[in-house]
Design a protein around this motif. Structure first.
Motif, PDB file in Angstrom:
ATOM      1  N   HIS A 122     -59.041   6.590  29.891  1.00 57.68           N
ATOM      2  CA  HIS A 122     -57.958   5.913  30.631  1.00 57.68           C
ATOM      3  C   HIS A 122     -58.083   6.029  32.148  1.00 57.68           C
ATOM      4  O   HIS A 122     -57.941   5.045  32.867  1.00 57.68           O
ATOM      5  CB  HIS A 122     -56.612   6.458  30.161  1.00 57.68           C
ATOM      6  CG  HIS A 122     -55.464   6.087  31.021  1.00 57.68           C
ATOM      7  ND1 HIS A 122     -55.056   4.775  31.180  1.00 57.68           N
ATOM      8  CD2 HIS A 122     -54.645   6.833  31.809  1.00 57.68           C
ATOM      9  CE1 HIS A 122     -54.028   4.757  32.016  1.00 57.68           C
ATOM     10  NE2 HIS A 122     -53.772   5.979  32.410  1.00 57.68           N
ATOM     11  N   GLU A 130     -51.223   2.634  31.694  1.00 63.58           N
ATOM     12  CA  GLU A 130     -50.656   3.029  30.404  1.00 63.58           C
ATOM     13  C   GLU A 130     -51.699   3.895  29.708  1.00 63.58           C
ATOM     14  O   GLU A 130     -52.806   3.423  29.433  1.00 63.58           O
ATOM     15  CB  GLU A 130     -50.361   1.774  29.570  1.00 63.58           C
ATOM     16  CG  GLU A 130     -49.719   2.047  28.230  1.00 63.58           C
ATOM     17  CD  GLU A 130     -48.291   2.560  28.390  1.00 63.58           C
ATOM     18  OE1 GLU A 130     -47.427   1.799  28.800  1.00 63.58           O
ATOM     19  OE2 GLU A 130     -48.079   3.750  28.120  1.00 63.58           O
ATOM     20  N   LEU A 131     -51.337   5.147  29.442  1.00 60.52           N
ATOM     21  CA  LEU A 131     -52.287   6.073  28.822  1.00 60.52           C
ATOM     22  C   LEU A 131     -52.861   5.442  27.552  1.00 60.52           C
ATOM     23  O   LEU A 131     -52.136   5.170  26.611  1.00 60.52           O
ATOM     24  CB  LEU A 131     -51.575   7.384  28.490  1.00 60.52           C
ATOM     25  CG  LEU A 131     -52.451   8.505  27.940  1.00 60.52           C
ATOM     26  CD1 LEU A 131     -53.575   8.846  28.888  1.00 60.52           C
ATOM     27  CD2 LEU A 131     -51.628   9.734  27.630  1.00 60.52           C
ATOM     28  N   CYS A 132     -54.194   5.170  27.569  1.00 58.85           N
ATOM     29  CA  CYS A 132     -54.754   4.353  26.497  1.00 58.85           C
ATOM     30  C   CYS A 132     -55.914   5.037  25.785  1.00 58.85           C
ATOM     31  O   CYS A 132     -56.578   4.432  24.958  1.00 58.85           O
ATOM     32  CB  CYS A 132     -55.198   2.996  27.054  1.00 58.85           C
ATOM     33  SG  CYS A 132     -56.419   3.129  28.361  1.00 58.85           S
ATOM     34  N   HIS A 173     -52.407  -1.512  27.182  1.00 52.35           N
ATOM     35  CA  HIS A 173     -52.861  -1.151  28.520  1.00 52.35           C
ATOM     36  C   HIS A 173     -51.810  -1.678  29.500  1.00 52.35           C
ATOM     37  O   HIS A 173     -50.903  -2.396  29.104  1.00 52.35           O
ATOM     38  CB  HIS A 173     -54.222  -1.788  28.821  1.00 52.35           C
ATOM     39  CG  HIS A 173     -55.305  -1.374  27.867  1.00 52.35           C
ATOM     40  ND1 HIS A 173     -56.038  -0.231  28.031  1.00 52.35           N
ATOM     41  CD2 HIS A 173     -55.760  -1.948  26.729  1.00 52.35           C
ATOM     42  CE1 HIS A 173     -56.910  -0.116  27.045  1.00 52.35           C
ATOM     43  NE2 HIS A 173     -56.768  -1.141  26.228  1.00 52.35           N
ATOM     44  N   CYS A 187     -55.382   0.820  35.261  1.00 52.23           N
ATOM     45  CA  CYS A 187     -54.646   0.827  33.996  1.00 52.23           C
ATOM     46  C   CYS A 187     -53.592   1.921  34.115  1.00 52.23           C
ATOM     47  O   CYS A 187     -53.904   3.063  34.413  1.00 52.23           O
ATOM     48  CB  CYS A 187     -55.550   1.098  32.812  1.00 52.23           C
ATOM     49  SG  CYS A 187     -54.603   1.195  31.268  1.00 52.23           S
ATOM     50  N   MET A 211     -60.340   3.636  33.837  1.00 51.50           N
ATOM     51  CA  MET A 211     -60.173   2.204  33.538  1.00 51.50           C
ATOM     52  C   MET A 211     -59.649   1.473  34.767  1.00 51.50           C
ATOM     53  O   MET A 211     -58.455   1.277  34.948  1.00 51.50           O
ATOM     54  CB  MET A 211     -59.213   2.028  32.356  1.00 51.50           C
ATOM     55  CG  MET A 211     -59.124   0.583  31.903  1.00 51.50           C
ATOM     56  SD  MET A 211     -58.308   0.415  30.335  1.00 51.50           S
ATOM     57  CE  MET A 211     -57.972  -1.351  30.359  1.00 51.50           C
TER      58      MET A 211
HETATM   59 CU   LIG Z   1     -55.351   2.974  30.250  1.00 55.14          CU
END
Ligand SMILES: [Cu+2]
Length: 263
Positions: free
Chosen positions: A213, A207-209, A170, A205, A216
């Motif tokens: 996502h 960062e593509l999680c 993340h 967030c 988040m």
């Molecule tokens: Cu994310």
């Protein structure tokens, strides 16, 4: 031969075009409101990079359009171009100029990051837990107070965020603070921020999680130290053992996993 290039004129055109592009691009507030001591430094760094990029762009455009205009074939001219090979001075120039620009950009960024991350005498340590798809936070003090979805920090005090990822990578980002740092499973990373404007912000967030996502996010409140202390004292949840266990398994870049960093 093609004759001498009008170097002085091309340079003047490059400088003029750089100035014109910069005059439009630099005044734009690309990053929005700033709310940490890092913000003006990073915004300034971005502006320097914009001017450097404008210079490179202008140089290429001036040479391109000069070549288009100067060496255009006459109507009916089907002959081949002159066979030429190599130009040491030109090759040295196009190697040296980008090298100097890249080294300068790297050195300057290093200096700015160094200033931002210079540890203060009395930083606050906050543990940040990232998991699909939520944020939660641990505060130092007795029993490590814990909250989900809402982060509070005191105004004008350096905060060391210890980032712990429970599942995938993340990334911790409050746009107004500028600083962005990945939370990586298996290691503890640290984001250092000194918030200098009170208010309510959003932790995103970046960062593509996974599927959740985009949702988040967490509320961030920057408030005077006394209010912050009162808020932490009023928390009755403590960091779940599961999270503490997961931190202990992390590789530490800093030996203190859960921070008795003062309160
Ligand atoms: Cu994310």
């Amino acid at each position: 031969m093609y004759g001498r290039l009008p170097i002085a004129k091309m340079l003047a055109a490059t400088v003029a075009l750089t100035a014109a592009i910069s005059a439009v691009m630099v005044p734009i507030n690309w990053n929005g409101q700033g709310a940490s001591t890092a913000a003006p430094k990073i915004d300034h760094l971005l502006n320097v990079m914009i001017v450097l990029s404008a210079f490179v762009f202008a140089l290429v455009m001036v040479m391109l359009f000069y070549a288009l205009w100067k060496f255009k074939a006459k109507p009916g001219d089907e002959s081949d171009g002159e066979p030429i090979h190599g130009n040491t001075r030109l090759e040295v120039a196009w190697t040296l100029i980008p090298t100097v620009i890249v080294l300068f950009a790297g050195g300057y960024s290093w200096k700015v990051l160094d200033e931002i991350e210079k540890p203060a005498k009395d930083p606050l340590t906050v543990d940040v837990f990232a998991q699909q798809f939520a944020w939660s936070f641990g505060y130092p003090g007795k029993d490590f107070a814990y909250t989900q979805g809402e982060l509070h920090v005191p105004l004008d005090r350096q905060v060391h965020f210890k980032l712990h990822a429970q599942d995938v990578i993340h990334s911790f980002w409050v746009p107004e603070w500028r600083i962005k740092k990945d939370a990586v499973p298996g290691i503890t990373t640290t984001a250092i921020v000194t918030p200098d404007k009170p208010g309510t912000y959003q932790l995103i967030c970046t960062e593509l999680c996974g599927f959740g996502h985009t949702s988040m996010r967490a509320k961030v409140v920057v408030e005077p130290p006394a209010e912050f202390r009162k808020w932490v004292a009023g928390l009755d949840e403590k960091i779940p053992d599961l999270l503490i266990e997961s931190i202990k398994q992390d590789t530490e870049e800093d030996p203190i996993p859960v921070g008795p960093g003062g309160s």
